[in-house]
Design a protein around this motif. Sequence first.
Motif, PDB file in Angstrom:
ATOM      1  N   THR A   1      41.454  30.650  34.618  1.00  0.00           N
ATOM      2  CA  THR A   1      42.669  30.323  33.868  1.00  0.00           C
ATOM      3  C   THR A   1      43.545  31.561  33.835  1.00  0.00           C
ATOM      4  O   THR A   1      43.287  32.494  33.062  1.00  0.00           O
ATOM      5  N   PRO A   2      44.559  31.636  34.707  1.00  0.00           N
ATOM      6  CA  PRO A   2      45.338  32.869  34.815  1.00  0.00           C
ATOM      7  C   PRO A   2      45.889  33.335  33.475  1.00  0.00           C
ATOM      8  O   PRO A   2      46.508  32.566  32.726  1.00  0.00           O
ATOM      9  N   GLY A   3      45.631  34.596  33.158  1.00  0.00           N
ATOM     10  CA  GLY A   3      46.133  35.181  31.931  1.00  0.00           C
ATOM     11  C   GLY A   3      45.286  34.901  30.710  1.00  0.00           C
ATOM     12  O   GLY A   3      45.611  35.374  29.616  1.00  0.00           O
ATOM     13  N   ARG A   4      44.171  34.170  30.880  1.00  0.00           N
ATOM     14  CA  ARG A   4      43.324  33.838  29.729  1.00  0.00           C
ATOM     15  C   ARG A   4      41.862  34.108  30.075  1.00  0.00           C
ATOM     16  O   ARG A   4      41.109  33.198  30.412  1.00  0.00           O
ATOM     17  N   PRO A   5      41.448  35.374  30.007  1.00  0.00           N
ATOM     18  CA  PRO A   5      40.051  35.689  30.310  1.00  0.00           C
ATOM     19  C   PRO A   5      39.125  35.106  29.253  1.00  0.00           C
ATOM     20  O   PRO A   5      39.498  34.956  28.081  1.00  0.00           O
ATOM     21  N   GLY A   6      37.914  34.757  29.678  1.00  0.00           N
ATOM     22  CA  GLY A   6      36.949  34.226  28.728  1.00  0.00           C
ATOM     23  C   GLY A   6      35.711  33.747  29.440  1.00  0.00           C
ATOM     24  O   GLY A   6      35.542  33.924  30.645  1.00  0.00           O
ATOM     25  N   LYS A   7      34.830  33.112  28.684  1.00  0.00           N
ATOM     26  CA  LYS A   7      33.584  32.597  29.232  1.00  0.00           C
ATOM     27  C   LYS A   7      33.444  31.100  29.047  1.00  0.00           C
ATOM     28  O   LYS A   7      32.381  30.536  29.272  1.00  0.00           O
ATOM     29  N   GLY A   8      34.539  30.459  28.659  1.00  0.00           N
ATOM     30  CA  GLY A   8      34.515  29.018  28.497  1.00  0.00           C
ATOM     31  C   GLY A   8      34.653  28.303  29.829  1.00  0.00           C
ATOM     32  O   GLY A   8      34.765  28.929  30.890  1.00  0.00           O
ATOM     33  N   PRO A   9      34.665  26.973  29.801  1.00  0.00           N
ATOM     34  CA  PRO A   9      34.806  26.204  31.053  1.00  0.00           C
ATOM     35  C   PRO A   9      36.069  26.591  31.817  1.00  0.00           C
ATOM     36  O   PRO A   9      37.158  26.653  31.247  1.00  0.00           O
ATOM     37  N   GLY A  10      35.916  26.909  33.096  1.00  0.00           N
ATOM     38  CA  GLY A  10      37.054  27.251  33.932  1.00  0.00           C
ATOM     39  C   GLY A  10      37.645  28.615  33.682  1.00  0.00           C
ATOM     40  O   GLY A  10      38.733  28.920  34.173  1.00  0.00           O
ATOM     41  N   GLN A  11      36.948  29.483  32.949  1.00  0.00           N
ATOM     42  CA  GLN A  11      37.452  30.824  32.673  1.00  0.00           C
ATOM     43  C   GLN A  11      36.594  31.877  33.362  1.00  0.00           C
ATOM     44  O   GLN A  11      35.399  31.671  33.597  1.00  0.00           O
ATOM     45  N   LEU A  12      37.225  33.008  33.649  1.00  0.00           N
ATOM     46  CA  LEU A  12      36.556  34.169  34.208  1.00  0.00           C
ATOM     47  C   LEU A  12      36.957  35.398  33.405  1.00  0.00           C
ATOM     48  O   LEU A  12      37.988  35.377  32.709  1.00  0.00           O
ATOM     49  N   ASP A  13      36.187  36.471  33.539  1.00  0.00           N
ATOM     50  CA  ASP A  13      36.524  37.720  32.866  1.00  0.00           C
ATOM     51  C   ASP A  13      36.221  38.872  33.819  1.00  0.00           C
ATOM     52  O   ASP A  13      35.084  39.274  33.971  1.00  0.00           O
ATOM     53  N   ASN A  14      37.272  39.353  34.467  1.00  0.00           N
ATOM     54  CA  ASN A  14      37.206  40.413  35.474  1.00  0.00           C
ATOM     55  C   ASN A  14      36.413  39.965  36.707  1.00  0.00           C
ATOM     56  O   ASN A  14      35.387  40.562  37.049  1.00  0.00           O
ATOM     57  N   PRO A  15      36.904  38.947  37.409  1.00  0.00           N
ATOM     58  CA  PRO A  15      36.219  38.493  38.629  1.00  0.00           C
ATOM     59  C   PRO A  15      36.360  39.512  39.755  1.00  0.00           C
ATOM     60  O   PRO A  15      37.352  40.232  39.843  1.00  0.00           O
ATOM     61  N   ASP A  16      35.338  39.545  40.624  1.00  0.00           N
ATOM     62  CA  ASP A  16      35.342  40.514  41.724  1.00  0.00           C
ATOM     63  C   ASP A  16      34.663  39.884  42.934  1.00  0.00           C
ATOM     64  O   ASP A  16      33.477  39.544  42.861  1.00  0.00           O
ATOM     65  N   ASP A  17      35.405  39.741  44.009  1.00  0.00           N
ATOM     66  CA  ASP A  17      34.897  39.251  45.294  1.00  0.00           C
ATOM     67  C   ASP A  17      34.586  37.754  45.267  1.00  0.00           C
ATOM     68  O   ASP A  17      33.742  37.292  44.510  1.00  0.00           O
ATOM     69  N   LEU A  18      35.260  37.028  46.125  1.00  0.00           N
ATOM     70  CA  LEU A  18      34.994  35.606  46.355  1.00  0.00           C
ATOM     71  C   LEU A  18      34.565  35.505  47.812  1.00  0.00           C
ATOM     72  O   LEU A  18      35.389  35.518  48.718  1.00  0.00           O
TER      73      LEU A  18
END
Length: 307
Positions: free
Chosen positions: A97-114
């Motif tokens: 969810t761009p601009g909304r970091p977190g650990k809920g459904p569909g959220q990431l917090d500092n993702p690295d490498d896909l």
Amino acid sequence: MGRFGLLGLLAWIGLLAWAKGPLGQGLVVADAGNHRLVELSGEGRLVRVVPLPSPFRYTDDVFLGPGGKVAYITDPEVDAVAAVAYPEGRLLWVYGTPGRPGKGPGQLDNPDDLVPLPSGLLALADIRNCRVLLLTREGKPFRVLGRTGVCSNAPGFFNKPNGAFPLGKDHLLVTEIVGRDVAIVDLQGHRLKTLPLPARYPSDANLTPWNTILVADWSDPGAVYELDLEGRLLWRYAPTDPEGRLDHPSVAVGLAHGLVALTDDRRHRVLVVDRRSNRVVFQYGKTGVPGSAPGLLRFPDGLDPMR
């Protein structure tokens, strides 16, 4: 095949690779500070620059899918990842969810490498959530490895993972910042082995074409280490002279002909190093000079060989 026949074949393969240039088939570079992808030919010439779409603004990693028609990008500043058509740069899908970091459904917090995997899935290190996500090639959640929000180096968990790369078809190399190690896990997240790393801040441990592990030390001064699959140190690249010194290199990858390509992020350059001589055989970007003109980069943070 006799010993000398094998050596002759290997030499011929090496000469063939060099005939294509020091970059093999070429490289695509995530030029994060300019929010673009930069493609270089095997000879190191600029092929194209690909601007990237909003909401992304600091694309710091890139990996090409099979066939090279899709680029998978990550942006830790907006906490989202995406697939874009390559080389058009058109957005195909977004996860997070761009601009909304977190650990809920569909959220990431500092993702690295896909990272594309041989299985057809994508591996995504979600650093602050201490987990690795497996996504489908369409960007749909498939499996969570580790436990969201629980940071540990114990079996079944991860501690600030910043890269998950394939080790064969059924295993991953997961780099853990805290603990300074690489965990070898299966695609269900079972920890099979943990290899301590010499890096102060290990980044993006990945398998070379010749079956060793390269890991960057995202530090100043920085370094690149090569280890075997038992964790024994084989090679270290950490020049100390003013021109050669590395400043926060984030990734190093093996090229098909035995050279190592790396990003030297805060010196705004990409280097190719000959492991046998520790000699730089190619550089793109001017040392210490950020820019967007041809021949210049600004905080290049990721790269992937063309195949």
